[in-house]
Design a protein around this motif. Structure first.
Motif, PDB file in Angstrom:
ATOM      1  N   VAL A   1      43.394  38.323  26.730  1.00  0.00           N
ATOM      2  CA  VAL A   1      43.293  39.558  27.510  1.00  0.00           C
ATOM      3  C   VAL A   1      43.646  39.255  28.961  1.00  0.00           C
ATOM      4  O   VAL A   1      43.619  38.102  29.408  1.00  0.00           O
ATOM      5  CB  VAL A   1      41.871  40.167  27.426  1.00  0.00           C
ATOM      6  CG1 VAL A   1      41.526  40.520  25.992  1.00  0.00           C
ATOM      7  CG2 VAL A   1      40.841  39.211  28.022  1.00  0.00           C
ATOM      8  N   HIS A   2      43.972  40.321  29.686  1.00  0.00           N
ATOM      9  CA  HIS A   2      44.309  40.207  31.101  1.00  0.00           C
ATOM     10  C   HIS A   2      43.322  41.027  31.927  1.00  0.00           C
ATOM     11  O   HIS A   2      42.704  41.971  31.421  1.00  0.00           O
ATOM     12  CB  HIS A   2      45.738  40.679  31.358  1.00  0.00           C
ATOM     13  CG  HIS A   2      46.761  39.849  30.663  1.00  0.00           C
ATOM     14  ND1 HIS A   2      47.581  40.329  29.668  1.00  0.00           N
ATOM     15  CD2 HIS A   2      47.085  38.532  30.799  1.00  0.00           C
ATOM     16  CE1 HIS A   2      48.379  39.368  29.226  1.00  0.00           C
ATOM     17  NE2 HIS A   2      48.091  38.263  29.902  1.00  0.00           N
ATOM     18  N   ALA A   3      43.222  40.674  33.189  1.00  0.00           N
ATOM     19  CA  ALA A   3      42.263  41.352  34.067  1.00  0.00           C
ATOM     20  C   ALA A   3      42.871  41.492  35.465  1.00  0.00           C
ATOM     21  O   ALA A   3      43.931  40.934  35.772  1.00  0.00           O
ATOM     22  CB  ALA A   3      40.959  40.562  34.135  1.00  0.00           C
ATOM     23  N   THR A   4      42.170  42.237  36.299  1.00  0.00           N
ATOM     24  CA  THR A   4      42.562  42.408  37.703  1.00  0.00           C
ATOM     25  C   THR A   4      41.600  41.614  38.579  1.00  0.00           C
ATOM     26  O   THR A   4      40.382  41.783  38.478  1.00  0.00           O
ATOM     27  CB  THR A   4      42.527  43.890  38.103  1.00  0.00           C
ATOM     28  OG1 THR A   4      43.396  44.630  37.247  1.00  0.00           O
ATOM     29  CG2 THR A   4      42.968  44.069  39.546  1.00  0.00           C
ATOM     30  N   PHE A   5      42.157  40.765  39.428  1.00  0.00           N
ATOM     31  CA  PHE A   5      41.349  39.942  40.327  1.00  0.00           C
ATOM     32  C   PHE A   5      41.505  40.468  41.755  1.00  0.00           C
ATOM     33  O   PHE A   5      42.603  40.418  42.325  1.00  0.00           O
ATOM     34  CB  PHE A   5      41.783  38.476  40.267  1.00  0.00           C
ATOM     35  CG  PHE A   5      41.399  37.787  38.984  1.00  0.00           C
ATOM     36  CD1 PHE A   5      40.272  36.973  38.933  1.00  0.00           C
ATOM     37  CD2 PHE A   5      42.152  37.953  37.833  1.00  0.00           C
ATOM     38  CE1 PHE A   5      39.912  36.332  37.749  1.00  0.00           C
ATOM     39  CE2 PHE A   5      41.799  37.316  36.649  1.00  0.00           C
ATOM     40  CZ  PHE A   5      40.674  36.503  36.599  1.00  0.00           C
ATOM     41  N   PHE A   6      40.430  41.011  42.299  1.00  0.00           N
ATOM     42  CA  PHE A   6      40.433  41.443  43.697  1.00  0.00           C
ATOM     43  C   PHE A   6      40.015  40.245  44.548  1.00  0.00           C
ATOM     44  O   PHE A   6      38.838  39.864  44.584  1.00  0.00           O
ATOM     45  CB  PHE A   6      39.471  42.618  43.886  1.00  0.00           C
ATOM     46  CG  PHE A   6      39.979  43.891  43.269  1.00  0.00           C
ATOM     47  CD1 PHE A   6      40.888  44.700  43.936  1.00  0.00           C
ATOM     48  CD2 PHE A   6      39.574  44.274  41.996  1.00  0.00           C
ATOM     49  CE1 PHE A   6      41.378  45.863  43.367  1.00  0.00           C
ATOM     50  CE2 PHE A   6      40.048  45.442  41.411  1.00  0.00           C
ATOM     51  CZ  PHE A   6      40.961  46.235  42.100  1.00  0.00           C
ATOM     52  N   VAL A   7      41.001  39.644  45.191  1.00  0.00           N
ATOM     53  CA  VAL A   7      40.791  38.363  45.856  1.00  0.00           C
ATOM     54  C   VAL A   7      40.477  38.554  47.338  1.00  0.00           C
ATOM     55  O   VAL A   7      41.004  39.449  48.004  1.00  0.00           O
ATOM     56  CB  VAL A   7      42.009  37.434  45.693  1.00  0.00           C
ATOM     57  CG1 VAL A   7      42.245  37.116  44.229  1.00  0.00           C
ATOM     58  CG2 VAL A   7      43.251  38.044  46.316  1.00  0.00           C
ATOM     59  N   VAL A   8      39.602  37.716  47.855  1.00  0.00           N
ATOM     60  CA  VAL A   8      39.335  37.640  49.292  1.00  0.00           C
ATOM     61  C   VAL A   8      40.454  36.806  49.916  1.00  0.00           C
ATOM     62  O   VAL A   8      40.752  35.702  49.453  1.00  0.00           O
ATOM     63  CB  VAL A   8      37.958  37.009  49.550  1.00  0.00           C
ATOM     64  CG1 VAL A   8      37.711  36.863  51.051  1.00  0.00           C
ATOM     65  CG2 VAL A   8      36.859  37.849  48.904  1.00  0.00           C
ATOM     66  N   GLY A   9      41.082  37.330  50.961  1.00  0.00           N
ATOM     67  CA  GLY A   9      42.252  36.668  51.535  1.00  0.00           C
ATOM     68  C   GLY A   9      42.014  35.240  51.958  1.00  0.00           C
ATOM     69  O   GLY A   9      42.825  34.345  51.696  1.00  0.00           O
ATOM     70  N   SER A  10      40.883  34.972  52.622  1.00  0.00           N
ATOM     71  CA  SER A  10      40.606  33.607  53.077  1.00  0.00           C
ATOM     72  C   SER A  10      40.440  32.662  51.902  1.00  0.00           C
ATOM     73  O   SER A  10      40.883  31.502  51.961  1.00  0.00           O
ATOM     74  CB  SER A  10      39.342  33.587  53.944  1.00  0.00           C
ATOM     75  OG  SER A  10      38.230  34.109  53.233  1.00  0.00           O
ATOM     76  N   ALA A  11      39.824  33.129  50.812  1.00  0.00           N
ATOM     77  CA  ALA A  11      39.671  32.293  49.615  1.00  0.00           C
ATOM     78  C   ALA A  11      41.016  32.058  48.955  1.00  0.00           C
ATOM     79  O   ALA A  11      41.272  30.981  48.390  1.00  0.00           O
ATOM     80  CB  ALA A  11      38.700  32.943  48.634  1.00  0.00           C
ATOM     81  N   ALA A  12      41.892  33.059  49.004  1.00  0.00           N
ATOM     82  CA  ALA A  12      43.230  32.901  48.432  1.00  0.00           C
ATOM     83  C   ALA A  12      44.014  31.823  49.170  1.00  0.00           C
ATOM     84  O   ALA A  12      44.719  31.010  48.559  1.00  0.00           O
ATOM     85  CB  ALA A  12      43.984  34.229  48.482  1.00  0.00           C
ATOM     86  N   VAL A  13      43.875  31.796  50.506  1.00  0.00           N
ATOM     87  CA  VAL A  13      44.568  30.774  51.295  1.00  0.00           C
ATOM     88  C   VAL A  13      43.991  29.394  50.990  1.00  0.00           C
ATOM     89  O   VAL A  13      44.726  28.402  50.919  1.00  0.00           O
ATOM     90  CB  VAL A  13      44.459  31.091  52.794  1.00  0.00           C
ATOM     91  CG1 VAL A  13      45.041  29.952  53.632  1.00  0.00           C
ATOM     92  CG2 VAL A  13      45.178  32.391  53.110  1.00  0.00           C
TER      93      VAL A  13
END
Length: 725
Positions: A116-128
């Motif tokens: 299955v697939h999902a949507t990840f709402f990421v925090v920008g600082s954590a993404a960096v």
């Protein structure tokens, strides 16, 4: 130090504009450093993911009914509010607050096992911070959404911060993946009914920038870590209606989330629910390739954050090293000062100030000495200086070398008509040439050099000469005291002389690596001076240059704490700057000139590896690092724990006070002036490190600095009794 090199123009006229421009470079560097620290502080300390508890603001009078009673996917572009829910028996699975290096990979593994697939709402600082995880999310077919840059509550944030947070979160996604997201989930939101006025204002304003706001209709409440069973119960759909499920892959321990997700996905499959992304569930293209401008902006954000993180890491490392060095220096100087003091007390008689514990006690030195006083325009204090020397309890001859004075200095001395005082007049050639003229005229093998702005106590010369009983001693440093110590600037210099200079000299004495016999009071063997060619004019710190030359020639240089000389210190910040600028520049010249001592043996090697190393670290590198320390302190007060920063500063100050009190005790000084020590950290310290920066830049640029002549104030008086007075 008195006198000057050839020429009478002030030094600043000899420094070109390209050297003075280094202040602009320093300012620009500190501003860039401040910007990097501000970015790092904002990203990592003004935001964060403490949990998803709802804000206290619950006023919802301005929230449209269409929103509060509608579906979880909200489109309010153009002023009209439209909401939509996933189709029946469809689960739009979403995760907030990641990516997390521990939990996001485990959640991705579970999703892959269940196909299955999902949507990840990421925090920008954590993404960096975790770019590979973000790329893995996209590569495995999942969807990304914006969860702001630092997990900020958009409902209470001002407009400028809302824009910064959302755009920053978007730029982080673009910078890492090259794709832009159109889905937005504001932090601290859950279902439609919980949207308050402030959050609605934020959602409405961001809609015109192309964002669809994604709320939730089924909240797992896993952020509360209620237990796996409770999370599974919260994930049970109330009916066949489509749901947007809220879970978390970051922000804390997500062990329960992983376990509950695995069982929930199995149950959804058994019950015939389709689990997918938000975009797929509602039929929108949630991600698109970013434009060139968007990619440029995203890359700038990502690299800017990485650079700021590196800067803070490097500074933190440097601060730890500087703290260790500063603490070790305090321990070392106090330890060696105590050892020096104990050795001095064990030696009886007039020579008790000598640090000689490995030889038999020699008879007191009684042979006469030649005292050389180089003088250039010293009319304000020359009479007091000469009379104080002539009042010595030790037999002396005095040679005053007038170096082309224009204020009648030589006339004043000659008019005194004092026996045993000789005046030599010469054209202005600088202090080294004046000293060399005195050396050539000296009648005795023991020579004392003293500045024309300095007065002696009656027993100063006698005490100063006693270490010459050891034939290995070629030069002796006396104890320079500030005479005009009134006022806060005088008190600061008094503290520096007692603590900075004299404690260091005790350490250098014990370590046998004395780099400087001060021009205010020093004694030398005449044949030692002649062996090294006299006083060189290669540097502006002729006293340091001469001392280093004697060490390299194999002579011991010691410190005699009982031999006190009283000198005038600068009375204005400008005069202090000029004096210290010359001292620091000349010391750098001398260190460079004698750098070969580092690889030599014997006394030269001790100077090179111990003395020069100490000067390089404590008097050059640490002051160069000091502006960064100040900027980082401001960063700590703003972004870190001010109480902890204050406590560290108080600890540092306590160490300084302890060291200063011990130094004052050794010098038999009153502790009263130490009340100014805390204030010294906010003016005097900055002045001193700016002097070092100026001197280093001047030296690196290869500019020849002229002599800065000290101002004279006529405050010296002949001491009436021996002691501190």
């Amino acid at each position: 130090m008195t006198g000057r090199n050839k020429g009478s123009r002030p030094a600043k006229s000899n420094v070109p504009a390209n050297v003075r421009a280094h202040w602009f470079v320093l300012l620009a560097t500190l501003m860039a450093l401040g910007l990097a620290l501000a970015v790092q502080g904002y990203i990592h300390h003004l935001g964060g993911v403490p949990g998803d508890s709802l804000p206290a603001d619950t006023a919802a009078g301005a929230v449209p009914t269409t929103l509060s009673h509608g579906g979880p996917v909200v489109d309010s572009r153009g002023g009209a509010v439209t909401t939509v829910s996933p189709p029946d028996r469809t689960i739009a699975l979403t995760f907030d607050d990641g990516p997390d290096p521990v939990w996001t990979p485990r959640i991705l593994d579970v999703l892959r096992e269940h196909h299955v697939h999902a949507t990840f709402f990421v925090v920008g600082s954590a993404a960096v911070d975790n770019p590979d995880l973000v790329r893995r999310i996209v590569a495995e077919g999942h969807e990304l959404g914006v969860h702001t840059l630092t997990h900020t509550d958009l409902g209470t944030a001002p407009d400028w911060r809302r824009e910064l947070e959302v755009q920053g979160g978007q730029d982080a996604i673009v910078g890492v993946t090259g794709q832009a997201a159109s889905l937005l989930r504001p932090p601290y939101t859950a279902g439609n009914g919980a949207i308050a006025n402030g959050m609605w204002s934020a959602m409405h304003g961001l809609a015109d920038e192309g964002y669809l706001t994604v709320l939730s209709s089924l909240d797992s409440e896993d952020w509360q870590t209620p237990g796996t069973k409770a999370i599974e119960a919260n994930l049970t759909p109330p009916g066949p209606q489509g749901q947007v499920v809220l879970m978390h892959d970051g922000g804390g321990d997500r062990e329960q989330t992983v376990a509950a997700l695995d069982s929930a996905l199995s149950r959804f499959a058994e019950q015939g629910y389709r689990v997918t992304t938000v975009g797929d569930a509602v039929g929108v293209a949630s991600m698109r390739p970013a434009s060139a401008i968007e990619q440029l902006r995203g890359s700038a954000l990502v690299w800017g954050i990485r650079l700021s993180d590196f800067v803070v890491w490097a500074i933190s490392l440097g601060l730890v090293a500087a703290g260790i060095v500063t603490f070790l220096r305090a321990v070392l100087v106090m330890f060696f000062a105590a050892r020096h003091s104990r050795a001095a007390r064990r030696l009886p008689g007039p020579g008790r100030g000598r640090r000689r514990v490995d030889v038999m006690v020699e008879p007191a030195v009684t042979e006469p000495a030649t005292v050389i006083v180089p003088a250039y325009n010293e009319s304000a204090g020359i009479e007091a200086a000469v009379r104080s020397i002539l009042a010595s309890t030790h037999p002396v001859e005095i040679i005053v070398v007038d170096d082309g004075s224009t204020d009648g200095t030589a006339d004043i001395v000659e008019a005194l008509g004092l026996p045993g005082v000789t005046v030599i007049r010469k054209e202005n050639g600088g202090k080294p040439s004046a000293l060399n003229a005195g050396i050539q005229a000296a009648s005795h093998d023991l020579v004392v050099m003293v500045d024309g702005d300095t007065v002696f106590e009656p027993d100063t010369v006698r005490a100063l000469l006693q270490p010459f009983a050891d034939p290995r001693v070629g030069a002796i440093s006396g104890n320079t005291k500030v005479a005009n110590r009134g006022g806060i600037l005088g008190a600061w210099q008094h503290i520096e002389y007692v603590v900075g200079f004299n404690l260091d000299r005790r350490l250098f004495d014990v370590a046998e690596c004395m780099p400087t016999v001060p021009g205010a009071i020093g004694a030398f063997r005449l044949h030692a001076l002649r062996n090294v060619g006299g006083v060189s004019d290669d540097t502006l710190a002729e006293d340091t240059d001469l001392t280093m030359a004697l060490c390299r020639d194999g002579w011991r240089v010691v410190y005699q704490e009982d031999a006190r000389a009283w000198t005038e210190a600068p009375a204005t910040l400008g005069a202090l700057w000029r004096q210290r600028y010359r001292w620091c520049y000349g010391t750098l010249q001398a260190m460079w000139k004698h750098r070969g001592a580092v690889v030599q043996g014997g006394a030269a090697g001790k100077l090179g590896r111990r003395g020069l190393g100490y000067l390089l670290v404590l008097q050059v590198l640490l002051p160069l690092f000091a502006p960064i320390v100040d900027v980082f302190a401001l960063y700590g007060l703003i972004f870190l724990d001010p109480l902890r920063i204050g406590a560290l500063w108080l600890l540092f100050l306590a160490v300084q006070l302890l060291m200063a009190a011990y130094a004052f005790r050794l010098d038999k000084e009153r502790l009263g002036p130490l009340w100014t020590l805390p204030l010294q950290q906010f003016v005097y310290r900055q002045l001193m490190y700016l002097v070092v920066i100026q001197a280093v830049v001047t030296a690196v640029a290869g500019v020849h600095l002229r002599w800065h002549r000290m101002e004279r104030y006529g405050s010296l008086r002949v001491p009436q009794t021996q002691g501190q007075g």
